[in-house]
Design a protein around this motif. Structure first.
Motif, mmCIF file in Angstrom:
data_model
loop_
_atom_site.group_PDB
_atom_site.id
_atom_site.type_symbol
_atom_site.label_atom_id
_atom_site.label_comp_id
_atom_site.label_asym_id
_atom_site.label_seq_id
_atom_site.Cartn_x
_atom_site.Cartn_y
_atom_site.Cartn_z
ATOM 1 N N GLN A 241 1.011 -1.320 0.017
ATOM 2 C CA GLN A 241 -0.122 0.053 0.099
ATOM 3 C C GLN A 241 0.745 1.171 -0.037
ATOM 4 O O GLN A 241 0.605 2.331 -0.565
ATOM 5 C CB GLN A 241 -0.979 -0.056 1.288
ATOM 6 N N TYR A 244 2.153 1.740 -3.417
ATOM 7 C CA TYR A 244 1.159 2.250 -4.168
ATOM 8 C C TYR A 244 0.858 3.918 -4.278
ATOM 9 O O TYR A 244 0.959 4.603 -4.987
ATOM 10 C CB TYR A 244 -0.391 1.569 -3.931
ATOM 11 N N ARG A 248 2.018 6.950 -6.724
ATOM 12 C CA ARG A 248 0.712 7.767 -7.018
ATOM 13 C C ARG A 248 1.092 9.240 -6.716
ATOM 14 O O ARG A 248 0.761 10.247 -7.389
ATOM 15 C CB ARG A 248 -0.634 7.488 -5.909
ATOM 16 N N LYS A 273 0.102 -1.591 -9.255
ATOM 17 C CA LYS A 273 -1.505 -1.153 -9.117
ATOM 18 C C LYS A 273 -1.493 0.253 -9.336
ATOM 19 O O LYS A 273 -2.444 0.705 -10.130
ATOM 20 C CB LYS A 273 -1.757 -1.556 -7.940
ATOM 21 N N ALA A 274 -0.602 1.095 -8.807
ATOM 22 C CA ALA A 274 -0.650 2.537 -9.059
ATOM 23 C C ALA A 274 -0.551 2.794 -10.503
ATOM 24 O O ALA A 274 -1.546 3.759 -11.293
ATOM 25 C CB ALA A 274 0.084 3.311 -8.069
ATOM 26 N N HIS A 276 -1.057 1.171 -12.984
ATOM 27 C CA HIS A 276 -2.459 0.472 -14.143
ATOM 28 C C HIS A 276 -3.538 1.454 -13.645
ATOM 29 O O HIS A 276 -4.386 1.676 -14.452
ATOM 30 C CB HIS A 276 -2.610 -0.958 -13.253
ATOM 31 N N ASP A 277 -3.791 1.825 -12.490
ATOM 32 C CA ASP A 277 -4.724 2.698 -12.209
ATOM 33 C C ASP A 277 -4.737 4.079 -12.987
ATOM 34 O O ASP A 277 -5.803 4.598 -13.342
ATOM 35 C CB ASP A 277 -4.869 2.942 -10.734
ATOM 36 N N ALA A 278 -3.633 4.546 -13.175
ATOM 37 C CA ALA A 278 -3.071 5.645 -13.984
ATOM 38 C C ALA A 278 -3.269 5.453 -15.302
ATOM 39 O O ALA A 278 -2.950 6.338 -15.984
ATOM 40 C CB ALA A 278 -2.029 6.276 -13.278
ATOM 41 N N GLY A 279 -3.644 4.159 -15.917
ATOM 42 C CA GLY A 279 -3.659 3.960 -17.402
ATOM 43 C C GLY A 279 -2.110 3.857 -18.062
ATOM 44 O O GLY A 279 -2.072 3.766 -19.031
#
Length: 356
Positions: A241, A244, A248, A273-274, A276-279
């Motif tokens: 976490q 992540y 970010r 994950k960070a 991926h979440d940001a594209g």
């Protein structure tokens, strides 16, 4: 004169004794090392001893020495107990040390130096309040370095991870060359054509190994004639976490980077994950390299390129060094060992696809 067992070309093992006596290997270890706190019946104890005599088995001399210590307990000291929940390297190291202790019929005590409101100086009180034969100290904070040094100079059998000979010349130390390993990882990314390489550490810089890996990041960039932009650095705090959130923060600041070196694999999972979440796609948009090669590294998406550091081997080596000290209590020279890290190339760095 009673018949004696014929000599064997190879000495019998504890597993063979256990099989013939109809007990577990652990029970054999407890019996032959004189451990009497495990509820083993006298009948079982006598049977194991009889079988061992018949087979000509003798436990390892170093194991007998350690097991005959005052308490039969080894302590593993870590900064925070909560790290065991989230740090895969630490969990593997603890499991390896525990397994070695188990084979020797010893108890492993795991304690932290920060929990329960302990200040740095409480580290000494922690050790003195426990009856232990020896201890393994993992990643002491910079504020605890002097306390660790004093314990070593007081003659307490000890192995320290995360500090080297320059910090503790009279205490046994082991680990990896963090700066060299990090430099290898970042140089690999530079070799793939990357010039803006971010770094997310695995913890705050109060730990020696954290600053060592950041130093390696800087050294690799300097060797390639690239600037070490402070804007490219963020600090995690052990967990995925935190990796992540640190990644970010890099993204939210709009810092441009085409590759990221994570201070360990757990942090790298958070970074995945960070991104991926940001594209951002790995490795097409951002190449990624971690550190430690924990078992899950090969199962991430994409599989993680990382530096292999072998925590299982570290645990075994730590107990070997501790046993050697206990055999020569008061007359043991300090040993400083470093395991080499090896770059394990998988898909996350992009080396298998193309060079930018």
């Amino acid at each position: 004169m009673p018949d004696q067992p014929a000599p064997s070309a190879t000495p019998p093992t504890s597993s063979e004794v256990a099989q013939r006596a109809g007990v577990s290997r652990t029970t054999v270890s407890f019996v032959l090392n004189g451990v009497r706190s495990q509820g083993i019946s006298e009948a079982t104890r006598e049977r194991v001893l009889a079988v061992a005599r018949e087979m000509g088995y003798a436990p390892h001399a170093a194991a007998r020495t350690l097991a005959s210590g005052q308490s039969g307990t080894v302590a593993m000291v870590i900064p925070k107990m909560a790290h065991l929940y989230v740090d895969a390297f630490l969990a593997q190291l603890a499991a390896s040390i525990n397994e070695e202790c188990h084979h020797l019929g010893l108890k492993l005590l795991i304690e932290s130096t920060e929990d329960e409101g302990r200040e740095a100086g409480g580290f000494v009180k922690l050790v003195r309040s426990r009856r232990i034969d020896g201890l393994v100290v993992v990643n002491p904070r910079n504020s605890e370095r002097e306390h660790v040094r004093r314990l070593g100079e007081a003659g307490i059998p000890m192995v320290v991870f995360g500090l080297g000979a320059a910090d503790l010349p009279r205490t046994c130390t082991m680990g990896t060359d963090n700066a060299r390993g990090a430099q290898t990882a970042v140089s690999h990314l530079i070799g793939l054509g990357h010039r803006r390489i971010a770094h997310v550490s695995f913890a705050p810089d109060e730990y020696h190994s954290v600053s060592g890996r950041e130093q390696g990041w800087r050294q690799a960039l300097a060797a390639a004639g690239l600037p070490a932009d402070p804007a490219l650095v963020e600090h995690g705090d052990i967990s995925a976490q935190s990796g992540y959130l640190a990644t970010r923060r890099l993204l939210d600041r709009g810092v441009a980077f085409s590759a990221l070196f994570a201070g360990n694999d757990t942090i790298a999972f958070g970074a995945i994950k960070a991104l991926h979440d940001a594209g951002r796609h790995i490795p097409d948009d951002v190449a990624l390299v971690g550190y430690d090669d924990i078992p899950l590294a090969d199962f991430s998406t994409p599989p993680l390129t990382t530096m292999s550091s072998d925590p299982i081997g570290h645990g075994k080596d730590a107990m070997r060094l501790l046993l050697a000290q206990l055999q020569r209590r008061g007359d043991a020279a300090a040993v400083h060992e470093e395991r080499q890290t090896v770059l394990v190339v998988r898909d996350s760095c992009g080396a298998r696809r193309r060079r930018p």
